[in-house]
Design an enzyme around this catalytic site. Structure first.
Site, PDB file in Angstrom:
ATOM      1  N   GLN A  39      -6.761  -1.059   1.162  1.00 30.63           N
ATOM      2  CA  GLN A  39      -6.348  -0.876   2.553  1.00 30.63           C
ATOM      3  C   GLN A  39      -7.159   0.266   3.175  1.00 30.63           C
ATOM      4  OE1 GLN A  39      -2.716   1.173   3.880  1.00 30.63           O
ATOM      5  NE2 GLN A  39      -2.109  -0.727   4.871  1.00 30.63           N
ATOM      6  N   PRO A  76       0.828  -1.211   0.000  1.00 29.04           N
ATOM      7  CA  PRO A  76       0.000   0.000   0.000  1.00 29.04           C
ATOM      8  C   PRO A  76       0.860   1.259   0.000  1.00 29.04           C
ATOM      9  CG  PRO A  76      -0.440  -1.382   1.954  1.00 29.04           C
ATOM     10  CD  PRO A  76       0.652  -2.032   1.202  1.00 29.04           C
ATOM     11  N   MET A  77       0.481   2.216  -0.857  1.00 30.57           N
ATOM     12  CA  MET A  77       1.250   3.465  -0.928  1.00 30.57           C
ATOM     13  C   MET A  77       0.325   4.670  -1.074  1.00 30.57           C
ATOM     14  SD  MET A  77       4.652   2.676  -3.121  1.00 30.57           S
ATOM     15  CE  MET A  77       4.076   1.264  -4.058  1.00 30.57           C
ATOM     16  N   TYR A  87      -0.716   4.143  13.475  1.00 26.86           N
ATOM     17  CA  TYR A  87      -2.022   4.778  13.272  1.00 26.86           C
ATOM     18  C   TYR A  87      -3.022   4.229  14.305  1.00 26.86           C
ATOM     19  CZ  TYR A  87       0.133   6.618   9.075  1.00 26.86           C
ATOM     20  OH  TYR A  87       0.981   7.274   8.209  1.00 26.86           O
ATOM     21  N   HIS A 142      -5.683  -1.677   8.317  1.00 25.52           N
ATOM     22  CA  HIS A 142      -4.318  -1.188   8.563  1.00 25.52           C
ATOM     23  C   HIS A 142      -4.129  -1.036  10.074  1.00 25.52           C
ATOM     24  CE1 HIS A 142      -0.633   0.901   8.218  1.00 25.52           C
ATOM     25  NE2 HIS A 142      -0.974   1.918   7.426  1.00 25.52           N
ATOM     26  N   GLY A 143      -3.454  -2.021  10.636  1.00 27.19           N
ATOM     27  CA  GLY A 143      -3.213  -1.987  12.083  1.00 27.19           C
ATOM     28  C   GLY A 143      -1.757  -1.680  12.390  1.00 27.19           C
ATOM     29  N   ALA A 144      -1.070  -1.068  11.414  1.00 30.90           N
ATOM     30  CA  ALA A 144       0.386  -0.870  11.533  1.00 30.90           C
ATOM     31  C   ALA A 144       0.741   0.611  11.630  1.00 30.90           C
ATOM     32  CB  ALA A 144       1.073  -1.500  10.314  1.00 30.90           C
ATOM     33  N   HIS A 145       2.040   0.867  11.671  1.00 31.58           N
ATOM     34  CA  HIS A 145       2.657   2.181  11.459  1.00 31.58           C
ATOM     35  C   HIS A 145       2.234   3.273  12.438  1.00 31.58           C
ATOM     36  CE1 HIS A 145       3.370   0.803   7.027  1.00 31.58           C
ATOM     37  NE2 HIS A 145       4.003   0.069   7.916  1.00 31.58           N
TER      38      HIS A 145
HETATM   39  C1  LIG Z   1       5.117   6.650  -1.059  1.00 34.41           C
HETATM   40  C2  LIG Z   1       4.811   5.673   0.037  1.00 34.41           C
HETATM   41  C3  LIG Z   1       3.537   5.669   0.593  1.00 34.41           C
HETATM   42  C4  LIG Z   1       3.209   4.723   1.579  1.00 34.41           C
HETATM   43  N1  LIG Z   1       1.917   4.650   2.038  1.00 34.41           N
HETATM   44  C5  LIG Z   1       1.526   3.601   2.825  1.00 34.41           C
HETATM   45  C6  LIG Z   1       0.168   3.367   3.132  1.00 34.41           C
HETATM   46  O1  LIG Z   1      -0.749   4.052   2.687  1.00 34.41           O
HETATM   47  N2  LIG Z   1      -0.127   2.295   3.910  1.00 34.41           N
HETATM   48  C7  LIG Z   1       0.831   1.461   4.410  1.00 34.41           C
HETATM   49  O2  LIG Z   1       0.516   0.496   5.113  1.00 34.41           O
HETATM   50  N3  LIG Z   1       2.134   1.662   4.119  1.00 34.41           N
HETATM   51  C8  LIG Z   1       2.509   2.688   3.335  1.00 34.41           C
HETATM   52  N4  LIG Z   1       3.830   2.838   2.978  1.00 34.41           N
HETATM   53  C9  LIG Z   1       4.829   1.875   3.483  1.00 34.41           C
HETATM   54  C10 LIG Z   1       5.047   0.768   2.477  1.00 34.41           C
HETATM   55  O3  LIG Z   1       3.867   0.022   2.248  1.00 34.41           O
HETATM   56  C11 LIG Z   1       6.178  -0.177   2.935  1.00 34.41           C
HETATM   57  O4  LIG Z   1       5.784  -0.799   4.131  1.00 34.41           O
HETATM   58  C12 LIG Z   1       7.518   0.542   3.138  1.00 34.41           C
HETATM   59  O5  LIG Z   1       7.769   1.472   2.112  1.00 34.41           O
HETATM   60  C13 LIG Z   1       8.677  -0.466   3.153  1.00 34.41           C
HETATM   61  O6  LIG Z   1       8.706  -1.204   1.979  1.00 34.41           O
HETATM   62  P1  LIG Z   1       9.840  -0.965   0.830  1.00 34.41           P
HETATM   63  O7  LIG Z   1      11.167  -1.100   1.537  1.00 34.41           O
HETATM   64  O8  LIG Z   1       9.588  -2.027  -0.173  1.00 34.41           O
HETATM   65  O9  LIG Z   1       9.633   0.424   0.305  1.00 34.41           O
HETATM   66  C14 LIG Z   1       4.191   3.793   2.035  1.00 34.41           C
HETATM   67  C15 LIG Z   1       5.474   3.851   1.471  1.00 34.41           C
HETATM   68  C16 LIG Z   1       5.797   4.756   0.493  1.00 34.41           C
HETATM   69  C17 LIG Z   1       7.175   4.741  -0.111  1.00 34.41           C
END
Ligand SMILES: Cc1cc2nc3c(=O)[nH]c(=O)nc-3n(C[C@H](O)[C@H](O)[C@H](O)COP(=O)(O)O)c2cc1C
Length: 356
Positions: free
Chosen positions: A103, A25-26, A181, A176-179
């Site tokens: 998500q 998810p991004m 939030y 989304h139970g991570a990060h």
């Molecule tokens: C531009 C961007 C936006 C992101 N937005 C979300 C998000 O909306 N939800 C989420 O769970 N993680 C989000 N992430 C985290 C990524 O899903 C991922 O966990 C993190 O970038 C590590 O993975 P990678 O090393 O492959 O980049 C985001 C990451 C990036 C780079």
């Protein structure tokens, strides 16, 4: 030649994935006004499906119009026009041979007061992150402790948003139970100091997640996937371990495993990093206590790192590599030497520059 596990299929409930690769998810912050992402952002997801990913996750979609939003231009799926905008995207992702999962999340104390129509920031307890909000350059406001009414109301926002995802045809929903939030804030004693049934013991702190899962399950059809994302780190106060011990983390995974969910998505900075002072990484610690399929994410950028990550998980998710390299899946298949992108390189995601 050994079987290439990464490109072998995987049965996720009723879906046969063509490979073990998913677009993580991004958030793109591209939805001013109508909470509908810009067309080039939607097209980007379709292209990643056509270019070989087995799963395409959407950006985190916020669950209400009141207090859920943490970043400008986030998406919602609570109105017919929003549902209509996603429908063709989902169809094209599916035609591309991938499954589409939306998500959904609430930012809790990371919310940005001024961009939420109710002008509120709510969280389990009135504790703000220690660091400033990087987007406003000011301290995060001290959130209001959620009343039981707020809790029920936010839970229904998750259910309403899941209904929107189903109406748009998504194959699955991710909670989304991570990060760091809102759901993560309830799970962690760093942000949850409640003394009612939602705070204190791990089981109490888990109650909010449980109720959300149950509420979402009621509104999604039997064949719709439900995944849950978890992490031990948050976007604010990043250095803090959100779970105190390995035992606490594993207790939460055990509780999650009792729910009828279809996978746990474990988010890390680096998939191979040892966690909680043990000699095991997050996927290994998760695997020890669950039979559920595990997705792993964090610095997986080429075939070797994917293979290594798959020793302890079933599916790898990549964010930055799939964001910045449209040919990533084929480059991995060809075992090319690939660039490991840095976070700064991914900032283009938040600009109006269309990505290839
Ligand atoms: C531009 C961007 C936006 C992101 N937005 C979300 C998000 O909306 N939800 C989420 O769970 N993680 C989000 N992430 C985290 C990524 O899903 C991922 O966990 C993190 O970038 C590590 O993975 P990678 O090393 O492959 O980049 C985001 C990451 C990036 C780079």
């Amino acid at each position: 030649m050994d079987k290439d596990i990464l490109f072998s299929s995987f049965q996720l409930k009723n879906f046969k994935l063509k490979n073990r690769i998913g677009v993580a998810p991004m958030t793109r912050m591209s939805s001013p006004g109508g909470s509908i992402p810009r067309q080039d952002v939607l097209d980007f997801l379709v292209r990643r499906a056509k270019n070989g990913a087995g799963i395409v996750y959407t950006e985190g979609i916020v669950t209400d119009y009141e207090s859920a939003q943490g970043y400008p231009g986030q998406g919602r799926i609570l109105t017919q026009p929003q549902i209509n905008a996603w429908k063709p995207v989902v169809e094209e992702i599916q035609k591309g041979g991938a499954i589409a999962i939306m998500q959904i999340f609430h930012c809790g104390r990371i919310a940005w007061q001024e961009i939420n129509p109710a002008n509120r920031v709510i969280a389990p307890s009135p504790i703000a992150p220690k660091q400033d909000n990087p987007l406003t350059g000011s301290p995060y406001p001290v959130p209001e402790a959620m009343s039981l009414f707020d809790i029920e109301h936010v839970i229904s926002g998750f259910a309403e948003t899941a209904k929107g995802a189903v109406a748009a045809g998504f194959d699955g929903v991710e909670i989304h139970g991570a990060h760091g939030y809102l759901i993560n804030q309830f799970l962690s004693s760093y942000s949850n100091q409640r003394t009612d049934g939602y705070g204190g013991s791990v089981e109490n702190r888990y109650r909010f997640a449980h109720k959300i899962i149950q509420a979402v399950l009621k509104v999604i059809p039997e064949d719709c996937l439900l995944t849950f994302r978890i992490s031990n780190w948050g976007v604010a106060d990043m250095e803090v371990s959100l779970f105190d011990t390995k035992e606490e983390y594993q207790e939460i995974i055990r509780l999650l495993s009792k729910e009828p969910i279809d996978a746990i998505s474990v988010s890390t900075y680096e998939y191979h990093q040892k966690a909680f002072g043990t000699n095991k990484n997050m996927a290994q610690l998760t695997r020890e206590v669950t039979e559920l399929p595990i997705m792993i994410c964090g610095s997986i950028y080429d075939h070797a790192s994917s293979d290594d990550a798959l020793k302890d998980a079933d599916i790898v998710l990549s964010a930055k590599s799939l964001l910045l390299n449209p040919d990533w899946v084929e480059d991995v298949r060809a075992n090319k030497t690939l660039h490991r992108y840095k976070s700064e390189e991914a900032n283009i995601a938040y600009t109006e520059t269309p990505l290839p």
